[in-house]
Design a protein around this motif. Structure first.
Motif, PDB file in Angstrom:
ATOM      1  N   TRP A 134      -3.507   5.675  -0.881  1.00 56.47           N
ATOM      2  CA  TRP A 134      -4.809   6.242  -0.574  1.00 56.47           C
ATOM      3  C   TRP A 134      -5.456   5.489   0.595  1.00 56.47           C
ATOM      4  O   TRP A 134      -5.977   6.101   1.519  1.00 56.47           O
ATOM      5  CB  TRP A 134      -5.723   6.193  -1.806  1.00 56.47           C
ATOM      6  CG  TRP A 134      -7.059   6.800  -1.550  1.00 56.47           C
ATOM      7  CD1 TRP A 134      -7.401   8.112  -1.630  1.00 56.47           C
ATOM      8  CD2 TRP A 134      -8.244   6.105  -1.122  1.00 56.47           C
ATOM      9  NE1 TRP A 134      -8.722   8.286  -1.284  1.00 56.47           N
ATOM     10  CE2 TRP A 134      -9.257   7.072  -0.969  1.00 56.47           C
ATOM     11  CE3 TRP A 134      -8.532   4.779  -0.855  1.00 56.47           C
ATOM     12  CZ2 TRP A 134     -10.554   6.742  -0.566  1.00 56.47           C
ATOM     13  CZ3 TRP A 134      -9.820   4.449  -0.447  1.00 56.47           C
ATOM     14  CH2 TRP A 134     -10.813   5.433  -0.312  1.00 56.47           C
ATOM     15  N   VAL A 135      -5.403   4.150   0.547  1.00 56.81           N
ATOM     16  CA  VAL A 135      -5.971   3.349   1.641  1.00 56.81           C
ATOM     17  C   VAL A 135      -5.245   3.661   2.943  1.00 56.81           C
ATOM     18  O   VAL A 135      -5.870   3.845   3.987  1.00 56.81           O
ATOM     19  CB  VAL A 135      -5.907   1.836   1.319  1.00 56.81           C
ATOM     20  CG1 VAL A 135      -6.229   0.992   2.534  1.00 56.81           C
ATOM     21  CG2 VAL A 135      -6.861   1.505   0.184  1.00 56.81           C
TER      22      VAL A 135
ATOM     23  N   GLN B 210      -5.133   6.054   8.233  1.00 57.42           N
ATOM     24  CA  GLN B 210      -4.486   6.942   9.196  1.00 57.42           C
ATOM     25  C   GLN B 210      -5.463   8.010   9.675  1.00 57.42           C
ATOM     26  O   GLN B 210      -5.511   8.320  10.872  1.00 57.42           O
ATOM     27  CB  GLN B 210      -3.255   7.593   8.576  1.00 57.42           C
ATOM     28  CG  GLN B 210      -2.488   8.470   9.544  1.00 57.42           C
ATOM     29  CD  GLN B 210      -1.190   8.992   8.962  1.00 57.42           C
ATOM     30  OE1 GLN B 210      -0.897   8.802   7.781  1.00 57.42           O
ATOM     31  NE2 GLN B 210      -0.407   9.639   9.774  1.00 57.42           N
ATOM     32  N   ALA B 211      -6.245   8.587   8.785  1.00 59.05           N
ATOM     33  CA  ALA B 211      -7.219   9.602   9.176  1.00 59.05           C
ATOM     34  C   ALA B 211      -8.242   9.024  10.158  1.00 59.05           C
ATOM     35  O   ALA B 211      -8.613   9.681  11.144  1.00 59.05           O
ATOM     36  CB  ALA B 211      -7.927  10.166   7.937  1.00 59.05           C
TER      37      ALA B 211
ATOM     38  N   LEU C  18      -0.282   0.833   9.903  1.00 60.50           N
ATOM     39  CA  LEU C  18       0.165   2.006   9.159  1.00 60.50           C
ATOM     40  C   LEU C  18       1.642   1.923   8.774  1.00 60.50           C
ATOM     41  O   LEU C  18       2.167   2.824   8.135  1.00 60.50           O
ATOM     42  CB  LEU C  18      -0.096   3.274   9.979  1.00 60.50           C
ATOM     43  CG  LEU C  18      -1.568   3.602  10.196  1.00 60.50           C
ATOM     44  CD1 LEU C  18      -1.718   4.748  11.179  1.00 60.50           C
ATOM     45  CD2 LEU C  18      -2.253   3.930   8.877  1.00 60.50           C
ATOM     46  N   GLY C  19       2.299   0.834   9.196  1.00 61.70           N
ATOM     47  CA  GLY C  19       3.695   0.658   8.829  1.00 61.70           C
ATOM     48  C   GLY C  19       4.661   1.375   9.742  1.00 61.70           C
ATOM     49  O   GLY C  19       5.779   1.684   9.358  1.00 61.70           O
TER      50      GLY C  19
ATOM     51  N   ARG D 268       2.355  -0.200 -11.817  1.00 61.06           N
ATOM     52  CA  ARG D 268       2.982  -0.166 -10.481  1.00 61.06           C
ATOM     53  C   ARG D 268       2.645   1.129  -9.761  1.00 61.06           C
ATOM     54  O   ARG D 268       2.354   1.130  -8.570  1.00 61.06           O
ATOM     55  CB  ARG D 268       4.505  -0.326 -10.603  1.00 61.06           C
ATOM     56  CG  ARG D 268       4.947  -1.750 -10.840  1.00 61.06           C
ATOM     57  CD  ARG D 268       6.446  -1.911 -10.650  1.00 61.06           C
ATOM     58  NE  ARG D 268       7.240  -1.114 -11.561  1.00 61.06           N
ATOM     59  CZ  ARG D 268       7.659  -1.501 -12.765  1.00 61.06           C
ATOM     60  NH1 ARG D 268       7.355  -2.710 -13.195  1.00 61.06           N
ATOM     61  NH2 ARG D 268       8.375  -0.709 -13.519  1.00 61.06           N
ATOM     62  N   GLN D 269       2.675   2.231 -10.480  1.00 55.24           N
ATOM     63  CA  GLN D 269       2.359   3.529  -9.884  1.00 55.24           C
ATOM     64  C   GLN D 269       0.905   3.568  -9.422  1.00 55.24           C
ATOM     65  O   GLN D 269       0.604   4.084  -8.350  1.00 55.24           O
ATOM     66  CB  GLN D 269       2.631   4.653 -10.888  1.00 55.24           C
ATOM     67  CG  GLN D 269       2.407   6.036 -10.335  1.00 55.24           C
ATOM     68  CD  GLN D 269       3.352   6.377  -9.210  1.00 55.24           C
ATOM     69  OE1 GLN D 269       4.503   5.974  -9.220  1.00 55.24           O
ATOM     70  NE2 GLN D 269       2.869   7.096  -8.226  1.00 55.24           N
ATOM     71  N   GLU D 270       0.006   3.005 -10.218  1.00 52.64           N
ATOM     72  CA  GLU D 270      -1.413   2.977  -9.846  1.00 52.64           C
ATOM     73  C   GLU D 270      -1.626   2.146  -8.587  1.00 52.64           C
ATOM     74  O   GLU D 270      -2.345   2.559  -7.670  1.00 52.64           O
ATOM     75  CB  GLU D 270      -2.251   2.424 -10.996  1.00 52.64           C
ATOM     76  CG  GLU D 270      -3.741   2.410 -10.688  1.00 52.64           C
ATOM     77  CD  GLU D 270      -4.551   1.840 -11.835  1.00 52.64           C
ATOM     78  OE1 GLU D 270      -5.781   1.808 -11.685  1.00 52.64           O
ATOM     79  OE2 GLU D 270      -3.981   1.425 -12.847  1.00 52.64           O
TER      80      GLU D 270
END
Length: 184
Positions: A54-55, A60-61, A173-174, A45-47
């Protein structure tokens, strides 16, 4: 003859002790197995969360880079317009800055191609095209009186594309709870 056999009263506690130790060991192994499974599920789940984060960060960048390049294009557009109103030449290096900015917008749009989603990619493409159209109109020089309608249409199209891009990016981006942007 039976002297070598231990007395039953000594043997019975030893048998129960061994059985208890066996049951305890089995329970400990079962608990360790369950704990290991839970740890593996948590790691998975953490991965997945890290991958999604990361995506989202890359997305966002890319969005911020497009918006910053478009903002610089708007400032350049304003400089060009002011020069045209006063019948002056284009600002020093304006042509080079136009090429760099449009190239930067295209490059940043390609980053959005990689990070998605499709709604943001399509909105970025439209924003890049309408920004190019607006700069082209202003760079062309003073417009005859009858063509100001065309200039205004180009600017409105760019403003709509800008708003559509911002809304699509906010949703991707939520940030749906972000302040409401004007309708296109």
């Amino acid at each position: 003859m039976t002297d070598w056999l231990p007395d039953m009263k000594d043997l019975l506690p030893a048998i129960f002790g061994l059985l208890g130790a066996g049951v305890g060991a089995a329970a400990a192994m079962w608990g360790a197995h369950k704990a290991a499974d839970a740890a593996l599920r948590q790691a998975e789940r953490q991965e997945k969360h890290s991958d999604r984060q990361w995506v989202r960060d890359q997305r966002q960048a890319a969005v911020v880079a497009v918006l910053q390049a478009v903002d610089r294009a708007l400032l350049l557009e304003q400089e060009i317009n002011e020069a045209r109103i006063t019948n002056a030449q284009l600002p020093e290096g304006a042509t080079d800055r136009i090429v760099v900015l449009l190239s930067e917008i295209r490059s940043n749009t390609r980053m959005i191609d990689l990070t998605g989603p499709e709604s943001v990619r399509a909105a970025a493409e439209d924003l890049a095209k309408t920004t190019w159209d607006a700069i082209a109109v202003f760079s062309a020089g003073p417009q005859p009186d009858g063509q100001w309608t065309e200039v205004l249409n180009v600017l409105r199209a760019r403003d709509r594309a800008h708003n559509v891009f911002r809304r699509a990016a906010a949703a991707a981006l939520g940030f749906e709870s972000a302040p409401t942007l004007p309708a296109a």
